[in-house]
Design a protein around this motif. Structure first.
Motif, PDB file in Angstrom:
ATOM      1  N   ARG A 149      76.265  73.627 -48.210  1.00  0.00           N
ATOM      2  CA  ARG A 149      76.347  72.178 -48.081  1.00  0.00           C
ATOM      3  C   ARG A 149      75.001  71.527 -48.426  1.00  0.00           C
ATOM      4  O   ARG A 149      74.950  70.534 -49.168  1.00  0.00           O
ATOM      5  N   LEU A 150      73.925  72.071 -47.902  1.00  0.00           N
ATOM      6  CA  LEU A 150      72.610  71.502 -48.165  1.00  0.00           C
ATOM      7  C   LEU A 150      72.251  71.593 -49.648  1.00  0.00           C
ATOM      8  O   LEU A 150      71.695  70.654 -50.220  1.00  0.00           O
ATOM      9  N   TRP A 151      72.575  72.712 -50.264  1.00  0.00           N
ATOM     10  CA  TRP A 151      72.286  72.887 -51.695  1.00  0.00           C
ATOM     11  C   TRP A 151      73.061  71.856 -52.528  1.00  0.00           C
ATOM     12  O   TRP A 151      72.590  71.412 -53.572  1.00  0.00           O
ATOM     13  N   ALA A 152      74.240  71.482 -52.013  1.00  0.00           N
ATOM     14  CA  ALA A 152      75.051  70.474 -52.704  1.00  0.00           C
ATOM     15  C   ALA A 152      74.653  69.047 -52.323  1.00  0.00           C
ATOM     16  O   ALA A 152      75.302  68.086 -52.751  1.00  0.00           O
ATOM     17  N   GLY A 153      73.593  68.912 -51.505  1.00  0.00           N
ATOM     18  CA  GLY A 153      73.118  67.588 -51.138  1.00  0.00           C
ATOM     19  C   GLY A 153      73.834  66.956 -49.967  1.00  0.00           C
ATOM     20  O   GLY A 153      73.761  65.737 -49.778  1.00  0.00           O
ATOM     21  N   GLN A 154      74.510  67.762 -49.150  1.00  0.00           N
ATOM     22  CA  GLN A 154      75.267  67.235 -48.013  1.00  0.00           C
ATOM     23  C   GLN A 154      74.610  67.662 -46.702  1.00  0.00           C
ATOM     24  O   GLN A 154      74.026  68.741 -46.605  1.00  0.00           O
ATOM     25  N   ASN A 155      74.727  66.805 -45.687  1.00  0.00           N
ATOM     26  CA  ASN A 155      74.235  67.173 -44.363  1.00  0.00           C
ATOM     27  C   ASN A 155      74.996  68.388 -43.838  1.00  0.00           C
ATOM     28  O   ASN A 155      76.146  68.638 -44.223  1.00  0.00           O
TER      29      ASN A 155
ATOM     30  N   VAL B  71      63.901  69.651 -50.081  1.00  0.00           N
ATOM     31  CA  VAL B  71      63.321  69.741 -48.745  1.00  0.00           C
ATOM     32  C   VAL B  71      64.431  69.430 -47.746  1.00  0.00           C
ATOM     33  O   VAL B  71      65.044  68.359 -47.803  1.00  0.00           O
ATOM     34  N   TRP B  72      64.690  70.395 -46.865  1.00  0.00           N
ATOM     35  CA  TRP B  72      65.731  70.226 -45.858  1.00  0.00           C
ATOM     36  C   TRP B  72      65.066  70.102 -44.494  1.00  0.00           C
ATOM     37  O   TRP B  72      64.265  70.946 -44.108  1.00  0.00           O
ATOM     38  N   ARG B  73      65.422  69.042 -43.755  1.00  0.00           N
ATOM     39  CA  ARG B  73      64.834  68.832 -42.441  1.00  0.00           C
ATOM     40  C   ARG B  73      65.853  69.153 -41.355  1.00  0.00           C
ATOM     41  O   ARG B  73      66.991  68.691 -41.406  1.00  0.00           O
ATOM     42  N   PHE B  74      65.383  69.909 -40.394  1.00  0.00           N
ATOM     43  CA  PHE B  74      66.225  70.375 -39.283  1.00  0.00           C
ATOM     44  C   PHE B  74      65.692  69.786 -37.983  1.00  0.00           C
ATOM     45  O   PHE B  74      64.493  69.877 -37.695  1.00  0.00           O
ATOM     46  N   ARG B  75      66.563  69.209 -37.188  1.00  0.00           N
ATOM     47  CA  ARG B  75      66.174  68.686 -35.876  1.00  0.00           C
ATOM     48  C   ARG B  75      67.370  68.813 -34.932  1.00  0.00           C
ATOM     49  O   ARG B  75      68.516  68.912 -35.383  1.00  0.00           O
ATOM     50  N   PRO B  76      67.115  68.822 -33.629  1.00  0.00           N
ATOM     51  CA  PRO B  76      68.240  68.893 -32.690  1.00  0.00           C
ATOM     52  C   PRO B  76      69.180  67.713 -32.912  1.00  0.00           C
ATOM     53  O   PRO B  76      68.737  66.585 -33.148  1.00  0.00           O
ATOM     54  N   GLU B  77      70.453  67.998 -32.816  1.00  0.00           N
ATOM     55  CA  GLU B  77      71.433  66.923 -32.965  1.00  0.00           C
ATOM     56  C   GLU B  77      71.278  65.936 -31.820  1.00  0.00           C
ATOM     57  O   GLU B  77      71.047  66.327 -30.678  1.00  0.00           O
ATOM     58  N   PRO B  78      71.420  64.633 -32.121  1.00  0.00           N
ATOM     59  CA  PRO B  78      71.354  63.650 -31.030  1.00  0.00           C
ATOM     60  C   PRO B  78      72.542  63.829 -30.102  1.00  0.00           C
ATOM     61  O   PRO B  78      73.602  64.292 -30.507  1.00  0.00           O
ATOM     62  N   PRO B  79      72.370  63.459 -28.829  1.00  0.00           N
ATOM     63  CA  PRO B  79      73.492  63.587 -27.878  1.00  0.00           C
ATOM     64  C   PRO B  79      74.677  62.740 -28.357  1.00  0.00           C
ATOM     65  O   PRO B  79      74.502  61.653 -28.913  1.00  0.00           O
ATOM     66  N   ARG B  80      75.846  63.284 -28.171  1.00  0.00           N
ATOM     67  CA  ARG B  80      77.046  62.512 -28.537  1.00  0.00           C
ATOM     68  C   ARG B  80      77.278  61.406 -27.525  1.00  0.00           C
ATOM     69  O   ARG B  80      77.135  61.601 -26.319  1.00  0.00           O
TER      70      ARG B  80
END
Length: 334
Positions: free
Chosen positions: A291-297, A321-330
């Motif tokens: 997904r990231l390689w295809a430009g998708q989150n 450049v791919w940025r990884f962070r904790p998902e925000p609380p739902r």
């Protein structure tokens, strides 16, 4: 006598390749079930390392015969003056074979630490390795799985070395050593139960004589070496191409300059996830990479990854450049 002496010399050489004398800081522990393979390991190790081994046998609480099997191993060890420990385990709910393996290794690690052992050895041999390779090929496993059981590693979740010095030995050779010693091994009925994948693969291999287990085990070893090389490259990728940042919310964030081959990138993604307290399988990480390689989150293991393209100063070029962070609380539904 000549058989066991020759086997002891061969075993000593195999063991030295995995566990050099300079690295030995305690006796060698042996996991012995009472089957032919592990009894052979006991006999060979006793001849090769007299006074420098200890034996443990585990009752998983799954079969009423298990207590008698542990007692058999205790008698064989006692007759040879070998320290012995009977280990009982309780299984967590879930896949029985997987839970038994987890409980077994956890018990062996506790025993090794308590007894001051330098390493623990199991009796996995070439036929086991061949079966594992073919089973994983049939499941479409990746390179890590196809590498089979490793000749040397660590007991999971511990620092105790785990050795498999019999991977170059055939099941028939080990059975002959036990028979020559006049011992009658136990036979776990699950070895012949067609409801288990391994039992079915063992029966299928027996019907195909042109498939050489030693050659298949050698291929698994080559794959293990290839996997070790990829792990080395992934370690380099982590140190050279991953930067820790702070997100606008103050949470940790990792920026990954993704330029490595896909198989390396998958390992780096898994390492980033662990650094952020997340967890995912390789298959899930592979889907995220696609997904990231295809430009998708991509979202996995509680971590959100967002792709971009920007100039990276240390490289002097525009890169993914791919940025990884904790998902925000739902947000709770209103």
């Amino acid at each position: 006598m000549q058989l066991i002496e020759a086997a002891a010399r061969r075993f000593a050489a195999d063991l030295a390749a995995l566990w050099p004398e300079a690295e030995r800081h305690g006796p060698l522990g042996l996991a012995v079930s009472g089957g032919a393979d592990s009894l052979a390991l006991l006999l060979i190790s006793h001849a090769a390392l007299p006074g420098r081994i200890a034996v443990a046998s585990i009752d998983h609480g799954l079969r009423p015969e298990a207590a008698a099997e542990v007692a058999l191993v205790e008698r064989v060890a006692a007759q040879r003056g070998i320290p012995f420990a009977a280990l009982g385990v309780r299984l967590a709910p879930g896949n029985t074979q997987a839970r038994a393996r987890e409980a077994r290794y956890a018990a062996l690690a506790r025993w090794a630490r308590g007894a001051g052992l330098g390493a623990v050895a199991t009796a996995h041999h070439a036929d086991d390795q061949a079966e594992t390779l073919l089973m994983r090929l049939a499941r479409g496993s990746g390179l890590s799985g196809l590498a089979g059981v490793r000749a040397r590693g660590l007991i999971p979740d511990s620092e105790v070395p785990l050795l498999r010095p019999l991977l170059g030995w055939r099941r028939s050779e080990l059975a002959a050593i036990v028979a020559a010693a006049g011992l009658v091994p136990v036979d776990d009925p699950s070895n012949h139960d067609p409801s288990f994948d391994r039992a079915r693969m063992r029966a299928a291999l027996a019907e195909v004589p042109w498939l050489d287990p030693l050659a298949l085990a050698a291929s698994a070893q080559h794959l293990a070496e290839a996997w070790a090389a990829l792990e080395w490259y992934a370690e380099l990728d982590w140190h050279e191409m991953v930067l820790r940042e702070e997100s606008t919310e103050g949470a940790p964030c990792y920026a990954y300059c993704a330029n490595a081959p896909r198989i390396i990138g998958i390992e780096t993604i898994l390492r980033i996830l662990r650094a952020l307290g997340g967890h995912a399988s390789r298959a899930e990480a592979a889907r995220a990479w696609d997904r990231l390689w295809a430009g998708q989150n991509a979202s996995l293991g509680g971590v959100l990854a967002v792709p971009s393209a920007e100039k990276v100063e240390k490289v002097g070029a525009v890169m993914r450049v791919w940025r990884f962070r904790p998902e925000p609380p739902r947000r709770a539904p209103s």
